[in-house]
Design a protein around this motif. Structure first.
Motif, PDB file in Angstrom:
ATOM      1  N   HIS A  44      -3.310   2.712  -2.924  1.00 44.28           N
ATOM      2  CA  HIS A  44      -3.078   1.012  -2.357  1.00 44.28           C
ATOM      3  C   HIS A  44      -1.530   0.977  -3.437  1.00 44.28           C
ATOM      4  O   HIS A  44      -1.478   1.655  -3.574  1.00 44.28           O
ATOM      5  N   HIS A  45      -1.801   0.797  -4.941  1.00 41.48           N
ATOM      6  CA  HIS A  45      -0.814   0.419  -6.162  1.00 41.48           C
ATOM      7  C   HIS A  45      -1.080   1.272  -6.853  1.00 41.48           C
ATOM      8  O   HIS A  45      -0.870   0.785  -8.123  1.00 41.48           O
ATOM      9  N   ARG A  46      -1.792   1.732  -7.201  1.00 39.12           N
ATOM     10  CA  ARG A  46      -2.699   2.418  -8.218  1.00 39.12           C
ATOM     11  C   ARG A  46      -2.415   3.933  -8.568  1.00 39.12           C
ATOM     12  O   ARG A  46      -2.364   5.165  -7.051  1.00 39.12           O
ATOM     13  N   LEU A  47      -3.545   4.233  -9.584  1.00 38.74           N
ATOM     14  CA  LEU A  47      -3.457   5.525  -9.788  1.00 38.74           C
ATOM     15  C   LEU A  47      -4.695   6.347  -9.939  1.00 38.74           C
ATOM     16  O   LEU A  47      -5.279   5.687 -10.635  1.00 38.74           O
ATOM     17  N   TYR A  61       1.095  -1.508   0.157  1.00 40.36           N
ATOM     18  CA  TYR A  61      -0.584   0.144  -0.212  1.00 40.36           C
ATOM     19  C   TYR A  61       0.730   1.154  -0.265  1.00 40.36           C
ATOM     20  O   TYR A  61       2.065   1.680   0.913  1.00 40.36           O
ATOM     21  N   VAL A  62       0.319   1.761  -0.968  1.00 41.27           N
ATOM     22  CA  VAL A  62       1.271   3.580  -0.868  1.00 41.27           C
ATOM     23  C   VAL A  62      -0.037   4.543  -1.091  1.00 41.27           C
ATOM     24  O   VAL A  62      -1.241   4.025  -1.817  1.00 41.27           O
ATOM     25  N   PHE A  63       0.751   5.785  -0.902  1.00 36.90           N
ATOM     26  CA  PHE A  63      -0.500   6.531  -1.246  1.00 36.90           C
ATOM     27  C   PHE A  63       0.490   8.077  -0.899  1.00 36.90           C
ATOM     28  O   PHE A  63       1.111   8.397  -1.040  1.00 36.90           O
ATOM     29  N   GLY A  64      -0.428   8.683  -1.667  1.00 39.23           N
ATOM     30  CA  GLY A  64       0.059  11.022  -2.224  1.00 39.23           C
ATOM     31  C   GLY A  64      -0.761  10.503  -3.571  1.00 39.23           C
ATOM     32  O   GLY A  64      -1.625  10.646  -3.428  1.00 39.23           O
ATOM     33  N   GLY A  65       0.472  11.250  -4.075  1.00 37.84           N
ATOM     34  CA  GLY A  65      -0.198  12.202  -5.943  1.00 37.84           C
ATOM     35  C   GLY A  65       0.519  12.813  -6.177  1.00 37.84           C
ATOM     36  O   GLY A  65       1.797  12.728  -5.749  1.00 37.84           O
ATOM     37  N   LEU A  66       0.747  13.194  -7.878  1.00 34.32           N
ATOM     38  CA  LEU A  66       1.209  13.683  -8.783  1.00 34.32           C
ATOM     39  C   LEU A  66       1.020  15.249  -8.753  1.00 34.32           C
ATOM     40  O   LEU A  66      -0.039  15.482  -8.317  1.00 34.32           O
TER      41      LEU A  66
END
Length: 427
Positions: free
Chosen positions: A410-413, A153-158
């Motif tokens: 999660h692992h998605r954009l 699981y990762v979180f964040g943004g562009l």
């Protein structure tokens, strides 16, 4: 773990904003409920300050020598507790009281080790990611970064910017050999901070789109062109769902421009994915633009690969649905951290009401919120309305974040979503 220190300010001159931020931080660090010398800082600036990113980081790190690690990025808007700064010069800093052996700042010159372990035995359990939207195959890189964490699981943004797209990544762990001269401001690629298993996090995705009609199955496709849904021409299904006809092109095009596509890939449930709720989108749905029509093949073009077997729903942005879903995820976070203090129903009522809401549960130490640029500004009905909903539901928890060109969870954009992550005391 003590309460995180948070400061934010707006001013046409970045030095004045930095002075205001530093004054707020120093006042908070002198209080007993805050750690006196936290080592990790999360820094977010609006794109008005992007060209001065190097100077800002040098200035803040010199004024706060006890802070050894910095991570963050730029946005057309940034978020703080109860307020958003959208399309104005601003910065926000949150100082995180975390054990030094439970986090690592990473970048292109200090990469995150694989999940089985790295230098000093550090194992990443999850990670906050900042990425450049112009990076080739960025969605695949996000998935690869998730594989480097034990939880997946990762979180964040562009990052979003109308000028320089910058990321902050200054770590005390050093760089790769030969990269000693690298500074803490980067362009392109991915960076962020990884957290160890002892850092307790609760994270949720909130959707901003509402389905139109029923869910369909992709039965024929050519990469991003969907040719048939449920065995019928995809274009015909789309026009029927919207109740329009190409015989009236102006009416049809107006409605089509408002239409998005929600994709659900046929993947095993995992990494915290929860099933789709009837009449609403869950985190398993990826909202993408409808980018064109293919009248010759009676197909529709989607801004992502739509494989055969995937589920597809037509949808549109919906303020009421976005507000309700944000209240729901805030209530879930609060209920998970402090179920004995406030039920989901009570937290939801607090978020929906206009009152100030309850106090933050004592286990909440800080939060990061990444929202889509399409949700910011007045989309929720007024300035800072989105952040005020969170404040009413969670209480006065220190919160920082930015408005992104794409959200990571999660692992998605994702697109048109908000990603709320709360740091909790494990005690």
């Amino acid at each position: 773990m003590k309460r995180f220190a948070l400061a934010h300010a707006t001013h046409p001159q970045w030095r004045m904003a930095a002075a205001l931020v530093l004054a707020q931080l120093r006042a908070q660090l002198a209080l007993p409920e805050h750690a006196g010398a936290p080592g990790l800082a999360l820094l977010y600036i609006t794109d008005h300050y992007a060209e001065a990113a190097h100077d800002i980081l040098d200035h803040l790190s010199a004024e706060l020598p006890e802070v050894t690690d910095w991570a963050g990025t730029v946005g057309v808007g940034i978020a703080a507790t109860n307020v958003e700064y959208f399309d104005e010069p601003a910065m926000a800093v949150m100082l995180c009281d975390l054990a030094p052996d439970q986090y690592r700042v990473f970048s292109g010159v200090a990469p995150l080790p694989a999940a089985h372990g790295g230098a000093g035995g550090f194992v990443a359990h999850t990670a906050l990611l900042h990425a450049d939207a112009q990076t080739p195959d960025v969605a695949e890189l996000i998935a690869e970064m998730a594989e480097r964490t034990a939880s997946g699981y990762v979180f964040g943004g562009l990052a979003s910017s109308r000028s320089d797209t910058v990321q902050f990544a200054l770590g005390s762990g050093g760089h790769l050999s030969g990269q000693g001269a690298a500074g803490g401001v980067f362009h392109g690629g991915l960076s962020g901070v990884a957290f160890g298993p002892d850092v307790a996090l609760v994270s949720r995705v909130t959707q901003g789109a509402h389905p139109v009609g029923r869910t369909h199955r992709v039965t024929a496709a050519d990469r991003n062109v969907v040719l048939s849904l449920d065995g019928e021409p995809a274009l015909d299904v789309l026009l029927s769902a919207l109740g329009v006809s190409l015989d009236e092109p102006q009416v049809a095009m107006t409605r089509l421009r408002q239409t998005l596509v929600g994709l659900t890939l046929d993947e095993p449930q995992g990494a915290g994915i929860t099933p789709q709720r009837p009449g609403a989108f869950g985190p398993e749905v990826l909202v993408r633009h409808l980018i064109g029509l293919d009248p010759m093949r009676r197909g529709i073009a989607v801004a992502d690969v739509a494989p055969v077997g995937a589920q597809l729903s037509f949808c549109e942005r919906h303020v009421g649905a976005a507000r309700a879903d944000l209240i729901r995820v805030c209530a879930e976070v609060r209920e998970e951290l402090e179920p004995e203090l406030l039920s989901v129903e009570a937290a939801a009522m607090a978020g929906a009401a206009g009152a100030e809401g309850p106090q933050a549960p004592p286990r909440m130490r800080g939060a990061v919120y990444v929202s889509c640029t399409g949700r910011g500004g007045l989309h929720f009905g007024g300035p800072s309305a989105e952040l005020q909903i969170i404040r009413r539901a969670l209480g006065d928890v220190p919160l920082v974040g930015f408005f992104a060109a794409g959200e990571i969870a999660h692992h998605r954009l994702y697109g048109y979503t908000g990603v709320l992550t709360v740091f909790a005391d494990t005690a």
